[in-house]
Structure formats: structure tokens, C-alpha cells
Design a protein around this motif. Structure first.
Motif, PDB file in Angstrom:
ATOM      1  N   ARG A 190       0.835  -1.206   0.000  1.00 18.10           N
ATOM      2  CA  ARG A 190       0.000   0.000   0.000  1.00 18.10           C
ATOM      3  C   ARG A 190       0.868   1.253   0.000  1.00 18.10           C
ATOM      4  NH1 ARG A 190      -1.470   3.474   3.934  1.00 18.10           N
ATOM      5  NH2 ARG A 190      -3.400   4.671   3.639  1.00 18.10           N
ATOM      6  N   GLU A 191       1.923   1.277   0.819  1.00 16.54           N
ATOM      7  CA  GLU A 191       2.816   2.441   0.856  1.00 16.54           C
ATOM      8  C   GLU A 191       3.456   2.684  -0.511  1.00 16.54           C
ATOM      9  OE1 GLU A 191       3.768   4.600   3.416  1.00 16.54           O
ATOM     10  OE2 GLU A 191       2.095   3.776   4.568  1.00 16.54           O
ATOM     11  N   VAL A 192       3.895   1.606  -1.139  1.00 18.53           N
ATOM     12  CA  VAL A 192       4.559   1.735  -2.441  1.00 18.53           C
ATOM     13  C   VAL A 192       3.572   2.214  -3.502  1.00 18.53           C
ATOM     14  CG1 VAL A 192       5.721   0.467  -4.292  1.00 18.53           C
ATOM     15  CG2 VAL A 192       6.321   0.013  -1.906  1.00 18.53           C
ATOM     16  N   MET A 193       2.370   1.643  -3.528  1.00 18.51           N
ATOM     17  CA  MET A 193       1.392   1.991  -4.549  1.00 18.51           C
ATOM     18  C   MET A 193       0.891   3.424  -4.386  1.00 18.51           C
ATOM     19  SD  MET A 193       1.413  -0.548  -6.480  1.00 18.51           S
ATOM     20  CE  MET A 193       0.120   0.026  -7.570  1.00 18.51           C
ATOM     21  N   VAL A 194       0.690   3.850  -3.142  1.00 19.02           N
ATOM     22  CA  VAL A 194       0.245   5.229  -2.910  1.00 19.02           C
ATOM     23  C   VAL A 194       1.289   6.216  -3.410  1.00 19.02           C
ATOM     24  CG1 VAL A 194      -0.220   6.952  -1.125  1.00 19.02           C
ATOM     25  CG2 VAL A 194      -1.297   4.701  -0.997  1.00 19.02           C
ATOM     26  N   LYS A 195       2.556   5.937  -3.114  1.00 16.15           N
ATOM     27  CA  LYS A 195       3.638   6.826  -3.541  1.00 16.15           C
ATOM     28  C   LYS A 195       3.809   6.768  -5.058  1.00 16.15           C
ATOM     29  CE  LYS A 195       6.602   9.609  -1.515  1.00 16.15           C
ATOM     30  NZ  LYS A 195       6.183  10.665  -0.577  1.00 16.15           N
ATOM     31  N   ALA A 196       3.641   5.576  -5.628  1.00 20.86           N
ATOM     32  CA  ALA A 196       3.809   5.428  -7.076  1.00 20.86           C
ATOM     33  C   ALA A 196       2.741   6.187  -7.855  1.00 20.86           C
ATOM     34  CB  ALA A 196       3.776   3.952  -7.458  1.00 20.86           C
TER      35      ALA A 196
END
Length: 395
Positions: A17-23
Motif C-alpha cells: 500500500r505504501e509503495v502503490m500510494v507513492k507510485a
């Protein structure tokens, strides 16, 4: 026989989730793209400057001046050089100076009555032009004086060979180590602050919106912390790998990669040490976010972490000799200091592994400590907490 799929660990879900939100964050993507363009542009510009030919037209008044300019041209073209000098012979000093004034020559090289040589420019004189002609003039005078003495310039210079060496390090890599040290330190500084503050801000927002209370009913609090640390660490590593890869590829394609073979191993170790150092800082940023109650609290309580980051920055930039060796074993600071040591000279593998082990041990210890503070503080509402007050809270 049926088999049941193993459930995905909660921390992995949070990490994704952290990676996808930032991406999907447009500002993050734009800043990354702009930085990549700047890095590639800087390397290309440096390659252009290194291959750009310097051409100088020098007005002279006699054959001696022409001989000096010819020596400068021969030296400038030696060993693949791209600096050229062309002599324009005039009948008088005034005529030579007139060529300079009109812009038809960069400078005039004149000598009055066999005395001091004078290099005259219009509004300024290029440093390269001055140095090239000065060295050529010395070579010309040496040849004339050697002939008058019945010997050769080589005989006069016999025994004057000069070399440099370091007891610890490589003189050829000295400038490279300084430049790479600046790059490593700057990248570490930027990534540690940008992604570290992102962790603290994310923790604080979830605390303010009481989202963390909802999440706590579904997954253990420590899993939430692990996921946030892992997600932002992955993002920071990907971004650094992109920057390093873009720079190295551009160096290769522009033909200015003479030292890439030296940079690549140190860059690889920098990514490894950055991972350990960032894990330490990420845990600290998560603690800061959990103890804050508003965004202003982050600025007030981030001083100790920023101090450590700045120490790592200046350690990579200015530490030398014994101080650099000691710094390469200090967790966080070693993220910059150890790769710089590798560029400066040979570092035994056991020292590298010991330094990495110390950094990983510190990362594990601070992650466990941060977990305790995080569990205690993230569910507390009201004012900001100090570390002492957070440790006294019940889990």
C-alpha cells in the motif's frame, strides 16, 4: 489433496500500500523524473565540456613568438588533447595589439628588446591560454639556453622527475573519491529526509484521522510499523538505484566512463550500506510521527534525527584518514563513509562486513525499540509526547 494458500503477512500488505500510494503520487513521480533529467543533463554537459576543443589565436611579432605558440599547440594536441594554438605574425607590437582589440586574436605575445615576454588580452585572459603559453615559453627558453650551453634540455632536466604517492590510498582516485563522496552524501541526505519525513507524516495522519485505531483491529500494530518502514525503504532504494543507473549509463554512452570501473563497486556497496542506515533512520522517523499530535510537532522533535543525518553528510564530505576509518564503523555515518573509503583505497573485506554487521545490528535494535514506542504512542491522543513520557505509557 487440496492445499490452502498461505495468507499474505499484514506487513507485506501495508508495504504494498505504501509503495502503490507513492507510485501514484504525481508530485513524487515528477520530482523523480526531474532529478533524473538533471543527473543525465549534468553528465552530458560535463562530457561536452571535456570534449570541447579550445582554440586560441595569438598575435606575435617575430619567429620566437611563433615558436612558442607552436610548442603550446604541440603540447595541447599531445595525448589526445583538444587545445589548439594558432600564431598570427604581425610587423609590430602595435599591430599585434590592434588584432587583439578588434577581436581577431585572443591575445598578443610580445617581447621588448629580448627582455620580459608580455601576454596581452583585451578585457580578460583565459586561464588555459595563460598556462599553455607560460609552459611553452619555459620549454622554448630551456631549449635555447641548453643550446647556448652546448647541451640538451633533457640533460639539464636530468634527475628532476617528480611523482606523487600516498601511504594509504591512490593518488589517481583522490579527486574521484572527493567527488563521489559528495554525491553519496548528498543522495543519502536527500533520501533520508524526503522518505523519512514521509514515514513520520504518514504515521501522524493516520493517528490524527484515527485510521490507526481501525487498522489496529485488523492487524497487529507492529505489523503496521514494519510495513511502513519496509515500503519507504523500498521506494528510497528504487529511487537511488534509478539515479545511480542513469548516471553510470550516461557516463558510458558519452564516452566519459574511464573511471566507471572504480565507481561501480563503491556504488553497489553504497546501496547496501544505505539500506542499513535508512532502516535505522526510518524507525526513528516512525517514532517521531507516533509521538506527535500535529505537523508542527514533527519539526520540533526531528532535531536529533536531522543531526545524525547532517553528521553523516559532513562525515562523507570532510572526514579524512583515521577519522574516516572510525566513521566507517559508526552506524548511519558508515552509509557514506565506508563507500568513500573504498574509493580512496583498498579496504579489507572483513572491515566492510564488520561495518555492515554493526549497521544491521543497530537497525534491528532500533526497529525493536521503535516498535515499543510506536505501540505505546500511536494510540494516544492529545498533546505531543516526549520519548520519556512515551516509554512510561502502558502498551
Amino acid at each position: 489433496m487440496s492445499t490452502t494458500a498461505r495468507p499474505t503477512p499484514p506487513w507485506a500488505i501495508v508495504t504494498l500500500r505504501e509503495v502503490m500510494v507513492k507510485a501514484r503520487d504525481r508530485s513524487y513521480l515528477i520530482s523523480t523524473l526531474v532529478t533524473l533529467v538533471l543527473i543525465v543533463g549534468a553528465v552530458v554537459f560535463n562530457a561536452y565540456l571535456s570534449t570541447k576543443a579550445d582554440e586560441y589565436t595569438v598575435a606575435v611579432t617575430d619567429t620566437a613568438g611563433s615558436a612558442v605558440v607552436a610548442i603550446a599547440h604541440e603540447t595541447g594536441q599531445a595525448d589526445g588533447g583538444n587545445t589548439s594554438y594558432e600564431a598570427v605574425t604581425t610587423d609590430s607590437t602595435d599591430e599585434a595589439l590592434e588584432l587583439v582589440k578588434s577581436g581577431d586574436a585572443e591575445a598578443a605575445l610580445t617581447q621588448e628588446n629580448g627582455g620580459t615576454w608580455t601576454l596581452t588580452g583585451n578585457e580578460e585572459l583565459s586561464g588555459g591560454l595563460q598556462q599553455g603559453l607560460a609552459e611553452a615559453l619555459r620549454a622554448h627558453a630551456l631549449a635555447l639556453n641548453a643550446t647556448d650551453a652546448g647541451t640538451t634540455p633533457e640533460a639539464l632536466l636530468d634527475g628532476s622527475e617528480f611523482a606523487t604517492a600516498l601511504l594509504d590510498g591512490n593518488t589517481e582516485n583522490q579527486f574521484l573519491a572527493q567527488f563521489a563522496g559528495f554525491v553519496f552524501a548528498f543522495l543519502f541526505y536527500m533520501a533520508a529526509i524526503v522518505f523519512g519525513m514521509a514515514i513520520a507524516t504518514s504515521v501522524l495522519e493516520e493517528k490524527q484521522n484515527r485510521v490507526v485505531e481501525i487498522l489496529a483491529t485488523a492487524i497487529p500494530i507492529r505489523q503496521l510499523l514494519y510495513g511502513k518502514v519496509a515500503g519507504n525503504t523500498i521506494l528510497a532504494m528504487i529511487q537511488l538505484a534509478l539515479y545511480a543507473g542513469a548516471a553510470l549509463l550516461t557516463l558510458t554512452f558519452t564516452g566519459t566512463a574511464d573511471t566507471v570501473g572504480t565507481i561501480i563497486p563503491a556504488s553497489g556497496w553504497f546501496l547496501v550500506f544505505f539500506l542499513a542506515g535508512f532502516l535505522i533512520l526510518a524507525s526513528a522517523w516512525a517514532m517521531i510521527g507516533s509521538m506527535a499530535s500535529r505537523s508542527e510537532d514533527l519539526n520540533n522533535s526531528s532535531g536529533p534525527v536531522l543531526t545524525v543525518i547532517i553528521v553523516a553528510l559532513f562525515g562523507g564530505l570532510f572526514a579524512k584518514g583515521q577519522v574516516l576509518m572510525i566513521a566507517s564503523f559508526v552506524p548511519v555515518v558508515s552509509s557514506v563513509a565506508m563507500p568513500v573509503r573504498m574509493l580512496s583505497g583498498e579496504v579489507p573485506l572483513w572491515e566492510t562486513l564488520v561495518s555492515l554487521a554493526l549497521a544491521l545490528a543497530a537497525a534491528y535494535a532500533l526497529l525493536r525499540f521503535g516498535e515499543k514506542i510506536y505501540r505505546r504512542a500511536v494510540m494516544q491522543s492529545g498533546g505531543a509526547l516526549t520519548l520519556r513520557k512515551a516509554m512510561k505509557l502502558e502498551q
